[in-house]
Enzyme design. Sequence first.
Site, PDB file in Angstrom:
ATOM      1  N   GLY A   1      27.716  30.997  -1.113  1.00 16.10           N
ATOM      2  CA  GLY A   1      27.376  29.724  -0.492  1.00 16.10           C
ATOM      3  C   GLY A   1      25.888  29.519  -0.269  1.00 16.10           C
ATOM      4  O   GLY A   1      25.500  28.739   0.596  1.00 16.10           O
ATOM      5  N   LYS A   2      25.056  30.151  -1.056  1.00 15.89           N
ATOM      6  CA  LYS A   2      23.620  29.978  -0.873  1.00 15.89           C
ATOM      7  C   LYS A   2      23.192  28.560  -1.237  1.00 15.89           C
ATOM      8  O   LYS A   2      22.492  27.895  -0.475  1.00 15.89           O
ATOM      9  CB  LYS A   2      22.847  30.988  -1.742  1.00 15.89           C
ATOM     10  CG  LYS A   2      23.131  32.424  -1.371  1.00 15.89           C
ATOM     11  CD  LYS A   2      22.338  33.388  -2.220  1.00 15.89           C
ATOM     12  CE  LYS A   2      22.729  33.356  -3.682  1.00 15.89           C
ATOM     13  NZ  LYS A   2      24.113  33.785  -3.928  1.00 15.89           N
TER      14      LYS A   2
ATOM     15  N   GLU B   1      32.560  55.211   5.741  1.00 19.09           N
ATOM     16  CA  GLU B   1      31.480  54.499   6.437  1.00 19.09           C
ATOM     17  C   GLU B   1      31.397  54.923   7.906  1.00 19.09           C
ATOM     18  O   GLU B   1      30.311  55.022   8.465  1.00 19.09           O
ATOM     19  CB  GLU B   1      31.666  52.987   6.333  1.00 19.09           C
ATOM     20  CG  GLU B   1      31.533  52.421   4.923  1.00 19.09           C
ATOM     21  CD  GLU B   1      30.241  52.806   4.229  1.00 19.09           C
ATOM     22  OE1 GLU B   1      29.201  52.955   4.918  1.00 19.09           O
ATOM     23  OE2 GLU B   1      30.261  52.986   2.997  1.00 19.09           O
TER      24      GLU B   1
ATOM     25  N   ASP C   1      25.123  58.322  -2.384  1.00 17.31           N
ATOM     26  CA  ASP C   1      24.658  58.998  -1.173  1.00 17.31           C
ATOM     27  C   ASP C   1      24.022  60.332  -1.533  1.00 17.31           C
ATOM     28  O   ASP C   1      22.950  60.683  -1.055  1.00 17.31           O
ATOM     29  CB  ASP C   1      25.840  59.297  -0.237  1.00 17.31           C
ATOM     30  CG  ASP C   1      26.459  58.022   0.296  1.00 17.31           C
ATOM     31  OD1 ASP C   1      25.784  56.985   0.237  1.00 17.31           O
ATOM     32  OD2 ASP C   1      27.602  58.082   0.767  1.00 17.31           O
TER      33      ASP C   1
END
Length: 632
Positions: free
Chosen positions: A231-232, A450, A526
């Site tokens: 939605g930019k 996470e 990572d």
Amino acid sequence: MKKVNAQASKSSGNNKPQLEINKPSQQKYWHNPWKMFFWYAILTIIFLYFFQNSVKIQRREISYSQFQHYLENNQVDTCVVTAKSIEGKLKIKDKKTGKPIYFVTVPLLNNDLAKNLDTHGVKYSVKLTNDWLSEFFYAWLLPIGFFALIWIFLSKRMGKMGSNFLNLGQNKVRIHADTLPKVTFKDVAGVNEAKLELEEIIKFLKNPDYFHNLGGRMPKGVLLVGPPGTGKTLLARAVAGESDVPFFSMSGSDFIEMFVGVGAARVRDLFDQARQKAPCIIFIDELDAIGRARGGVSPIGGHDEREQTLNQLLVEMDGFDSASGVVVMAATNRPEILDKALLRAGRFDRQIIVDKPDLKDRIEILKIHIRNLKLDKKVDLQVIAQRTPGFVGADLANIANEAAILAARFGHKKITMSDFEAAIDRIIAGPEKKNRTLNKEEKHRVAYHESGHTLVAVMVPTGEPVHKVSIIPRGMGALGYTLQLPVQEKFLSTKNELLDQIAILLGGRVAEEIIFGDISSGASNDLERASDIARMMVCRLGMSEKLGPLTYGKENRSEYLGISYGTEKNYSEETAQLIDTEVTEIIETNHKRARDILNQNRAVLDALARRLEEEEVISGDEVREIVNQSKK
Ligand code: ADP
Ligand code: ZN
Ligand code: MG
């Protein structure tokens, strides 16, 4: 500017530039009234010409000697003499049709002609004017028309490139307010942080003088950053709609043409127009098309055109005062490739992140897109939103639309839940196959991964505050991420900070080890980053006790650009081995540290993972709350 220290984990695949979903259509050729007029004029003249020809009497072409023959025999009735022809009527009639014969011949002008005509009693007249219309037609219009036709043909063949051919220097700027339906913040769901930041700009655009009098300065450039379809473009239009100012919109690729210098001219033109209409917004969509870093080695010998365009953009952005009321907005989904010069103060110095929607936001977005649809009572948006983690606004709009199409195909009176289910399946499995959605098991795993990063980040002494944790798959290759924001902008890192960072990076993997007993492929990024830091500590920063304060490996770098061209090995095999053991040691120590932290706080880890699985995104405050509660 905030320093964002994103720990993106779980890399898979890379992000390709994606096509925009609702790219505004190109300017239509026939929409230019002057061109219309031009072609009408040509058609009219061609028509007139043939019309005039068709009413002309059929004339028989005869040779001059024949004409003389007729003249001698007193068979010429009348004639008109011009510089180029003698036209006339004979006294004799056509044998077949019985009509008088008209003739035309090329004159052999001499003084005798008039005398001859006299002697043979011909009524004659002399005409000086020529047939200018046919002259005009043959000498001018026909060739021009011919080339124009070739031109059109070529431009049709060459598509977009060719049509620009015709309007080279012209700008393709559109002022949205006139053409497209007005969009306001009501049409954009979610992205609340972005909206909040844009609010300020709207206030400024509504009343630039007020700000100016206060001595306030607005950011000149606002860059919307986020994955495709979030939605930019919509947000930029909403800012224009909310502030009710003209909106000059252009896509980055519109600037780039086959000819060098055209893009730069367009940029100049765009800013000129905007300055006259201030306060207003200039919006450059897909900035990466011109904003790509310069100086790269290109296989076909440089991109002069793009560089010139970019330079012009930089010049223009420097060349106006933010008090003038022009705000430049831009959007990109590839901020990492942008030229650094674009992001400097005074240019796009404010960056707004437009992220993928979480569960709550997905429901809100769906609500917007079903506004005009007839839904069955049983349709549950919550369920749809739950089934679509990782979907962006554009996908959700697509689902609503697809569901309506399917309902129509099956002859349903109202759109049912099964239509939505089918629409989701179609879009997941559809032509633009997205493996962005996680299944339940994966989601569970990513949540723990996470949470592992997060918990270690909270527990290590120098960990920067966690800002946000998300398990919404990101287009940029990560399946989830933990975002830490430093309290202060930092230019130096101490040894302990670096060691903590390594522990945080390993936290995700360790959490998987503890909970699932095995590890997944997702942690590779990572590990790469953790090893990089460890190696840098040993080789470049002299932070290893065994190897001492020396640097190992000579880096070849360009003084100007700061680009490294790789390192040269200037140490012995033995040292190389020592470096490797030191690096391994650092990694292993911190791996154990992370493991200890997570084992000791297992309850917190579970609580975090559970919350993350439910809500997909949790804020830093929530993280701290959960940690404090579970500690009790
Ligand atoms: P981007 O420019 O980020 O690639 P767009 O602004 O072009 O994405 O979005 C495409 C379409 O997706 C929009 O026209 C709108 O219909 C829908 N959409 C995307 N994000 C949202 C949102 N946050 N709220 C409502 N609709 C959205
Ligand atoms: Zn990770
Ligand atoms: Mg866009």
